[in-house]
Write a protein that holds these residues in place. Sequence first.
Motif, PDB file in Angstrom:
ATOM      1  N   ALA A  88       0.829  -1.213   0.000  1.00 33.04           N
ATOM      2  CA  ALA A  88       0.000   0.000   0.000  1.00 33.04           C
ATOM      3  C   ALA A  88       0.858   1.255   0.000  1.00 33.04           C
ATOM      4  O   ALA A  88       0.551   2.238  -0.678  1.00 33.04           O
ATOM      5  CB  ALA A  88      -0.932  -0.022   1.211  1.00 33.04           C
ATOM      6  N   ALA A  89       1.943   1.249   0.777  1.00 34.30           N
ATOM      7  CA  ALA A  89       2.853   2.405   0.794  1.00 34.30           C
ATOM      8  C   ALA A  89       3.498   2.618  -0.566  1.00 34.30           C
ATOM      9  O   ALA A  89       3.624   3.758  -1.036  1.00 34.30           O
ATOM     10  CB  ALA A  89       3.908   2.211   1.875  1.00 34.30           C
ATOM     11  N   LEU A  90       3.891   1.537  -1.220  1.00 35.16           N
ATOM     12  CA  LEU A  90       4.472   1.661  -2.556  1.00 35.16           C
ATOM     13  C   LEU A  90       3.443   2.118  -3.574  1.00 35.16           C
ATOM     14  O   LEU A  90       3.795   2.775  -4.569  1.00 35.16           O
ATOM     15  CB  LEU A  90       5.083   0.320  -2.980  1.00 35.16           C
ATOM     16  N   ALA A  91       2.174   1.791  -3.345  1.00 33.60           N
ATOM     17  CA  ALA A  91       1.136   2.157  -4.303  1.00 33.60           C
ATOM     18  C   ALA A  91       0.793   3.641  -4.232  1.00 33.60           C
ATOM     19  O   ALA A  91       0.567   4.282  -5.279  1.00 33.60           O
ATOM     20  CB  ALA A  91      -0.113   1.308  -4.054  1.00 33.60           C
ATOM     21  N   ILE A  92       0.747   4.219  -3.043  1.00 33.48           N
ATOM     22  CA  ILE A  92       0.360   5.627  -2.924  1.00 33.48           C
ATOM     23  C   ILE A  92       1.555   6.569  -2.932  1.00 33.48           C
ATOM     24  O   ILE A  92       1.374   7.787  -3.008  1.00 33.48           O
ATOM     25  CB  ILE A  92      -0.454   5.857  -1.638  1.00 33.48           C
ATOM     26  N   PHE A  93       2.757   6.038  -2.862  1.00 29.62           N
ATOM     27  CA  PHE A  93       3.929   6.922  -2.821  1.00 29.62           C
ATOM     28  C   PHE A  93       4.103   7.729  -4.103  1.00 29.62           C
ATOM     29  O   PHE A  93       4.453   8.922  -4.024  1.00 29.62           O
ATOM     30  CB  PHE A  93       5.182   6.094  -2.532  1.00 29.62           C
ATOM     31  N   PRO A  94       3.883   7.170  -5.313  1.00 28.85           N
ATOM     32  CA  PRO A  94       4.070   8.005  -6.521  1.00 28.85           C
ATOM     33  C   PRO A  94       3.154   9.216  -6.577  1.00 28.85           C
ATOM     34  O   PRO A  94       3.502  10.227  -7.207  1.00 28.85           O
ATOM     35  CB  PRO A  94       3.775   7.020  -7.665  1.00 28.85           C
ATOM     36  N   SER A  95       1.973   9.175  -5.935  1.00 28.40           N
ATOM     37  CA  SER A  95       1.060  10.314  -5.993  1.00 28.40           C
ATOM     38  C   SER A  95       1.578  11.514  -5.211  1.00 28.40           C
ATOM     39  O   SER A  95       1.181  12.647  -5.494  1.00 28.40           O
ATOM     40  CB  SER A  95      -0.314   9.900  -5.458  1.00 28.40           C
ATOM     41  N   MET A  96       2.442  11.287  -4.238  1.00 31.28           N
ATOM     42  CA  MET A  96       2.987  12.394  -3.448  1.00 31.28           C
ATOM     43  C   MET A  96       4.485  12.595  -3.656  1.00 31.28           C
ATOM     44  O   MET A  96       5.063  13.529  -3.097  1.00 31.28           O
ATOM     45  CB  MET A  96       2.725  12.140  -1.966  1.00 31.28           C
ATOM     46  N   ALA A  97       5.112  11.727  -4.438  1.00 36.83           N
ATOM     47  CA  ALA A  97       6.571  11.773  -4.566  1.00 36.83           C
ATOM     48  C   ALA A  97       7.041  13.066  -5.227  1.00 36.83           C
ATOM     49  O   ALA A  97       8.009  13.689  -4.778  1.00 36.83           O
ATOM     50  CB  ALA A  97       7.059  10.566  -5.363  1.00 36.83           C
ATOM     51  N   ARG A  98       6.345  13.511  -6.273  1.00 37.44           N
ATOM     52  CA  ARG A  98       6.791  14.709  -6.992  1.00 37.44           C
ATOM     53  C   ARG A  98       6.674  15.953  -6.118  1.00 37.44           C
ATOM     54  O   ARG A  98       7.613  16.778  -6.061  1.00 37.44           O
ATOM     55  CB  ARG A  98       5.967  14.871  -8.273  1.00 37.44           C
ATOM     56  N   ALA A  99       5.549  16.091  -5.418  1.00 36.30           N
ATOM     57  CA  ALA A  99       5.375  17.260  -4.548  1.00 36.30           C
ATOM     58  C   ALA A  99       6.383  17.241  -3.399  1.00 36.30           C
ATOM     59  O   ALA A  99       6.949  18.286  -3.030  1.00 36.30           O
ATOM     60  CB  ALA A  99       3.955  17.291  -4.014  1.00 36.30           C
ATOM     61  N   LEU A 100       6.632  16.061  -2.832  1.00 40.49           N
ATOM     62  CA  LEU A 100       7.599  15.963  -1.741  1.00 40.49           C
ATOM     63  C   LEU A 100       9.007  16.250  -2.225  1.00 40.49           C
ATOM     64  O   LEU A 100       9.791  16.930  -1.540  1.00 40.49           O
ATOM     65  CB  LEU A 100       7.515  14.573  -1.115  1.00 40.49           C
ATOM     66  N   GLN A 101       9.346  15.785  -3.406  1.00 37.21           N
ATOM     67  CA  GLN A 101      10.683  16.023  -3.943  1.00 37.21           C
ATOM     68  C   GLN A 101      10.913  17.507  -4.213  1.00 37.21           C
ATOM     69  O   GLN A 101      11.975  18.059  -3.898  1.00 37.21           O
ATOM     70  CB  GLN A 101      10.880  15.207  -5.213  1.00 37.21           C
ATOM     71  N   LYS A 102       9.920  18.184  -4.767  1.00 31.84           N
ATOM     72  CA  LYS A 102      10.074  19.613  -5.041  1.00 31.84           C
ATOM     73  C   LYS A 102      10.182  20.409  -3.751  1.00 31.84           C
ATOM     74  O   LYS A 102      10.949  21.381  -3.667  1.00 31.84           O
ATOM     75  CB  LYS A 102       8.887  20.100  -5.886  1.00 31.84           C
TER      76      LYS A 102
END
Length: 542
Positions: A411-425
């Motif tokens: 589940a963590a791997l599934a929802i991580f891409p939805s927030m990865a870009r905002a967190l990285q920026k």
Amino acid sequence: MDTESTHSGYSYHSSRSGRSNRHGDRSRERHKPSSSKDSSRSERSVVINPPDTPSQESPVHNGEPLPGEPTPAEAPGDDGQDDNWGETTTAVTGTSELSISQEEVVGLGKGIQDRTQGFRRYLPLAVGLCVGLLVLATPLVFLLLPAVMWPDRLQACGAACEGLFLSISFKLLILLVAIWALFLRPGRASLPRVCVYRAFLITLTLLLTMSYWLFYGVRILDAQDEDYHGIVQFAVSLVDSQLFVHYLAVVLLELRHFKPCYSVCVMRSTDGETRHYNIGQLSIQRAALSILEYYYRDFPVHNPALLSASKHRAAKHLAGLKVYNVDAPGSTAGAQPGNGNQSRAMVTAAAKRKDNAHNELYYEEADYERRVRKRRARLVVAVEEAFTHVRRMKKEDEQASPSDIMDVREAALAIFPSMARALQKYLRTTRRQHCHSMESIQKHLAFCLVNNMSPKAFLEAYLSPGPTMQYGPERWMADQWTLVSEASVTSGIKEGTEFLLRCLDFSLAVTVKGIPYIRLTEEYIDAKSHKFLLLLQSETSV
């Protein structure tokens, strides 16, 4: 290319020839920079073999002229000499079999340093173990030697003697646990000097044990004393003395520094981050160890990326200031006034630009705060949407079959891409992307999902810089700290003591101040003084 054969062939190229004698003095200064540049390109050691000494008039080897040497027909004239021979000649050197590179020398020194650090780390533990075994074994040896050496001559042990056996057994058990709890603990750090109190206690223990051994050898072993009850009492007295020494060790090593006596100010050199702590009676090295433990717990992680903006701004302003030499040899008398006016104009422009530096700093900080707020808002919205999706999927999983239920890690791997870009920026904007790896973020996300935490709890680790211990050791752990102090590190701290804790990237400046003496007085207030009388008039105005 065969290195050995090339080396042997070109070794004779370094011999002096007649031409070299004629042209060496004339062109040595002209070609010295280029030759030094070529020689510095290799880090390997060079071995120069001494060549044979042929005739200086016609240097030959095996009947053939050396490479680059003229033939006898061309010897009288120098017209065929290349003027750029220093730039076109290739020199080949050999490498010694005993030579080692700089990396190998550094690796050898690092290996020796690692072994030395490991030895210093476990040396106090080994010394404590040996002293503990000596302390515990001595009373038992005192009881066993008479029973082994002259058992027929010993007097019978009565009820009082057997009661002493029970007493000494429990005392030794208590002493064993006490030694394990105080002395047989793994070291937290490697200090530059030996602890004075610990060395004093070890010396006192050895002195006490050796004194008992001398008395035992003279009065009991040599005389072969037959009073076994007295021997048991002698062993019990030794155990009692060892228990009192252990109590002294607890007071000196553990209880003495609990009472706060000094206030220390710790300041980080790069960003000026400051903390204040209260400590007790400690030596300088022990105080430094305590301050480092407080540092890893309380100070935010050191971020060198935040310091690059101010350095870039200062370099930009310094680059705008140009200095012209109006008295250069090539400038004419008529051109000097013009150059002076131009240089004065450049200095004036640089001064005006310097006066506007505070405006640039203000707008830069305002723009940075605006971008941070914008990235933060996007990150908060993305994380809340991801957690809302997880809660919705959790309700659906309650109605699904057990085979279709998703694991927390999945589940963590599934929802991580939805927030990865905002967190990285956001992490790039705040210059903290090096503190968090993708694996650590996914692990923290899985932890929050398992414990049913809110999105705000998940974002708390990324919205504000946490303490140094929050991050992995590869992000903050310094390999070695250096204690810089004018006073001896084994001496106690006092009012006005200053020392420095230095690592590779920054340093901690420590200043010690004494806690002032507080005089507290008492003021008694009589309970009757709080009573008052309220008089009301019978007639009131209407």
